[in-house]
Design a protein around this motif. Structure first.
Motif, PDB file in Angstrom:
ATOM      1  N   ALA A   1       0.787  18.123 -11.274  1.00  0.00           N
ATOM      2  CA  ALA A   1       0.033  19.315 -10.888  1.00  0.00           C
ATOM      3  C   ALA A   1       0.946  20.521 -10.704  1.00  0.00           C
ATOM      4  CB  ALA A   1      -0.741  19.037  -9.599  1.00  0.00           C
ATOM      5  N   ILE A   2       2.082  20.329 -10.059  1.00  0.00           N
ATOM      6  CA  ILE A   2       2.995  21.452  -9.808  1.00  0.00           C
ATOM      7  C   ILE A   2       3.627  21.931 -11.106  1.00  0.00           C
ATOM      8  CG2 ILE A   2       5.238  22.016  -8.784  1.00  0.00           C
ATOM      9  CD1 ILE A   2       4.379  20.575  -6.304  1.00  0.00           C
ATOM     10  N   THR A   3       4.019  21.004 -11.962  1.00  0.00           N
ATOM     11  CA  THR A   3       4.645  21.402 -13.231  1.00  0.00           C
ATOM     12  C   THR A   3       3.697  22.264 -14.060  1.00  0.00           C
ATOM     13  OG1 THR A   3       5.983  19.385 -13.249  1.00  0.00           O
ATOM     14  CG2 THR A   3       5.733  20.557 -15.337  1.00  0.00           C
ATOM     15  N   ILE A   4       2.470  21.781 -14.225  1.00  0.00           N
ATOM     16  CA  ILE A   4       1.497  22.550 -15.010  1.00  0.00           C
ATOM     17  C   ILE A   4       1.145  23.852 -14.306  1.00  0.00           C
ATOM     18  CG2 ILE A   4      -0.825  22.541 -15.990  1.00  0.00           C
ATOM     19  CD1 ILE A   4      -0.594  19.521 -16.286  1.00  0.00           C
TER      20      ILE A   4
ATOM     21  N   LEU B   1       3.158  11.081  -5.560  1.00  0.00           N
ATOM     22  CA  LEU B   1       4.292  11.691  -6.265  1.00  0.00           C
ATOM     23  C   LEU B   1       3.922  12.041  -7.696  1.00  0.00           C
ATOM     24  CD1 LEU B   1       7.281  12.487  -6.247  1.00  0.00           C
ATOM     25  CD2 LEU B   1       7.827  10.148  -6.940  1.00  0.00           C
ATOM     26  N   LEU B   2       3.305  11.097  -8.409  1.00  0.00           N
ATOM     27  CA  LEU B   2       2.968  11.342  -9.807  1.00  0.00           C
ATOM     28  C   LEU B   2       1.986  12.503  -9.948  1.00  0.00           C
ATOM     29  CD1 LEU B   2       2.592   7.728 -11.254  1.00  0.00           C
ATOM     30  CD2 LEU B   2       4.449   9.336 -11.661  1.00  0.00           C
TER      31      LEU B   2
ATOM     32  N   ILE C   1      -1.996  10.294 -12.970  1.00  0.00           N
ATOM     33  CA  ILE C   1      -1.263  11.307 -13.728  1.00  0.00           C
ATOM     34  C   ILE C   1      -2.258  12.311 -14.304  1.00  0.00           C
ATOM     35  CG2 ILE C   1       0.092  11.699 -15.825  1.00  0.00           C
ATOM     36  CD1 ILE C   1       1.545   9.117 -15.287  1.00  0.00           C
ATOM     37  N   ALA C   2      -3.363  11.788 -14.815  1.00  0.00           N
ATOM     38  CA  ALA C   2      -4.396  12.676 -15.340  1.00  0.00           C
ATOM     39  C   ALA C   2      -5.085  13.455 -14.220  1.00  0.00           C
ATOM     40  CB  ALA C   2      -5.419  11.851 -16.120  1.00  0.00           C
ATOM     41  N   VAL C   3      -5.259  12.844 -13.036  1.00  0.00           N
ATOM     42  CA  VAL C   3      -5.833  13.567 -11.903  1.00  0.00           C
ATOM     43  C   VAL C   3      -4.926  14.726 -11.509  1.00  0.00           C
ATOM     44  CG1 VAL C   3      -6.373  13.414  -9.445  1.00  0.00           C
ATOM     45  CG2 VAL C   3      -7.171  11.638 -11.010  1.00  0.00           C
ATOM     46  N   GLY C   4      -3.624  14.507 -11.570  1.00  0.00           N
ATOM     47  CA  GLY C   4      -2.683  15.586 -11.297  1.00  0.00           C
ATOM     48  C   GLY C   4      -2.832  16.721 -12.289  1.00  0.00           C
TER      49      GLY C   4
ATOM     50  N   ALA D   1       0.834  -1.206   0.000  1.00  0.00           N
ATOM     51  CA  ALA D   1       0.000   0.000   0.000  1.00  0.00           C
ATOM     52  C   ALA D   1       0.867   1.254   0.000  1.00  0.00           C
ATOM     53  CB  ALA D   1      -0.926  -0.001   1.219  1.00  0.00           C
ATOM     54  N   GLY D   2       2.017   1.198   0.689  1.00  0.00           N
ATOM     55  CA  GLY D   2       2.930   2.331   0.665  1.00  0.00           C
ATOM     56  C   GLY D   2       3.452   2.616  -0.727  1.00  0.00           C
ATOM     57  N   ARG D   3       3.763   1.571  -1.465  1.00  0.00           N
ATOM     58  CA  ARG D   3       4.194   1.755  -2.855  1.00  0.00           C
ATOM     59  C   ARG D   3       3.120   2.499  -3.655  1.00  0.00           C
ATOM     60  NH1 ARG D   3       6.552  -3.958  -5.215  1.00  0.00           N
ATOM     61  NH2 ARG D   3       8.359  -4.221  -3.812  1.00  0.00           N
ATOM     62  N   VAL D   4       1.896   2.024  -3.529  1.00  0.00           N
ATOM     63  CA  VAL D   4       0.804   2.595  -4.322  1.00  0.00           C
ATOM     64  C   VAL D   4       0.532   4.037  -3.908  1.00  0.00           C
ATOM     65  CG1 VAL D   4      -1.639   2.372  -4.901  1.00  0.00           C
ATOM     66  CG2 VAL D   4      -0.213   0.328  -4.726  1.00  0.00           C
TER      67      VAL D   4
END
Length: 373
Positions: free
Chosen positions: A186-189, A180-181, A240-243, A171-174
């Motif tokens: 979100a920050i980049t855009i 992170l993704l 990624i799309a949610v971000g 679960a930590g991996r997920v």
């Protein structure tokens, strides 16, 4: 930058990034949080590889067993479980004895004993390597031997009999991957969009902000359903799309900072020197917005993790047998009275991660604050 000392030797100057790094390392809370976050990340990556239990393996004989350093089965559970298995096989135990990590029983039946009776024993989770030997002449009695299959559940098991420790690590991996993704996207855009809008100003700024307002007015769940239609149940692509949707707040924050920064003397000096708009954004505007950006990032990661939990509850997020901290906490809350360990361990990992991110964000904000340079 280099300068020349009184002796004529070149002295290398310190950059603003060097000063920021030193201030960050001087913040004990931020350094401790980085260590905690690195440890949690390392455990999430390597833990499932080192665990003796697959994250999706179901132990039917160990449903909701408490966390313990002692191996299962317990001493008082071996004989009842062994007798129950042989009762299903329709054989009678005439004599039972335990020798170390093995059990030996003289068994009998009103008909010939089928050697395949050992399957009833091996199918369970408590015994392994069962064999039947020393058959009588009429094959109605024999000796059955089996090894006790000792297993450890340091975090206990869930309602389906799966090891909670391995599932917490998976679960930590997920959760960390999703956070992170989505945050990076979100920050980049948001930073690029907000800095460009604020710096250009005028009608361009008005038009770009109206686009943000329109996107704000649309229901978020509509975007989620649309993303599931386009990307399917692939949670990595979906988040990624949610971000790409969560950048709206970041764009407004960066725009507000940019409107203040572009009036500073060093920006006006750069414009007078003929530096392009792109160069000013890259070298002066965006670096000076990093303080609010990193603070917002520490808030966005837990927001995305909690959002993932909500979507998984609706059946749009992480699907079984995969799991996440949000899903485990949701399951643990439903079983809190009878199996509190199902809630405690995922909560510890999630809370530690959130606290670490907040302390790191505070440290980065102080280190990157232009007023302290």
């Amino acid at each position: 930058m280099t300068t020349t000392s009184s002796t004529g030797a070149a002295v290398k100057g310190r950059s603003l990034w060097d000063d920021a790094r030193d201030r960050l390392l001087a913040n004990r809370a931020a350094v401790a949080s980085m260590i905690v976050l690195a440890a949690i990340t390392l455990i999430s990556i390597l833990g499932p590889m080192l665990s003796p239990h697959p994250f999706d393996k179901v132990y039917r004989d160990y449903v909701k067993v408490p966390a313990s350093f002692e191996a299962y089965p317990r001493a008082d559970e071996v004989e009842p479980a062994f007798r129950s298995l042989l009762k299903r096989a329709r054989v009678t135990i005439d004599d039972y004895v335990r020798e170390g990590d093995s059990v030996i029983a003289n068994i009998s039946s009103g008909r010939e004993i089928d050697p395949r009776t050992v399957r009833y024993v091996d199918r369970g989770d408590m015994f392994k390597n069962a064999v039947i030997e020393n058959f009588s002449e009429d094959k109605k009695s024999a000796v059955l031997r089996a090894d006790i299959n000792f297993v450890h559940f340091y975090f206990g098991t869930d309602a389906n009999g799966r090891d909670m420790m391995t599932r917490t690590f998976i679960a930590g991996r997920v959760s960390l991957t999703i956070g992170l993704l989505a945050t990076v996207v979100a920050i980049t855009i948001g930073v690029i969009y907000g800095a460009t809008s604020g710096y250009l100003g005028g009608r361009v700024d008005q038009m770009m902000m109206r686009v943000v307002d329109i996107l704000y007015s649309l229901p978020f769940i509509f975007f989620v359903i649309m993303l599931v239609v386009f990307f399917g149940r692939n949670f990595v692509l979906m988040f990624i799309a949610v971000g790409a949707v969560e950048w709206l707040d970041m764009a407004r924050i960066v725009r507000g900072q940019t409107l203040t920064i572009k009036r500073q003397e060093y920006v006006q000096a750069a414009e007078a020197m003929g530096i392009s708009d792109g160069g000013i954004l890259k070298r002066h505007v965006i670096p000076n917005t990093l303080g609010p950006v990193v603070v917002y990032m520490t808030l966005l990661v837990p927001k995305v993790i909690l959002l993932e939990s909500f979507l998984s509850f609706l059946g749009l997020g992480v699907q079984e047998p995969m799991t996440s901290w949000g899903v485990l906490i949701s399951e643990g809350a439903r079983n809190m009275q009878g199996a509190s360990w199902m809630l405690i361990f995922p909560s510890i990992f999630l809370t530690s991660t959130l606290f670490a991110l907040n302390f790191i964000g505070d440290g980065l904000r102080d280190a990157l604050d232009p007023k302290d340079r």
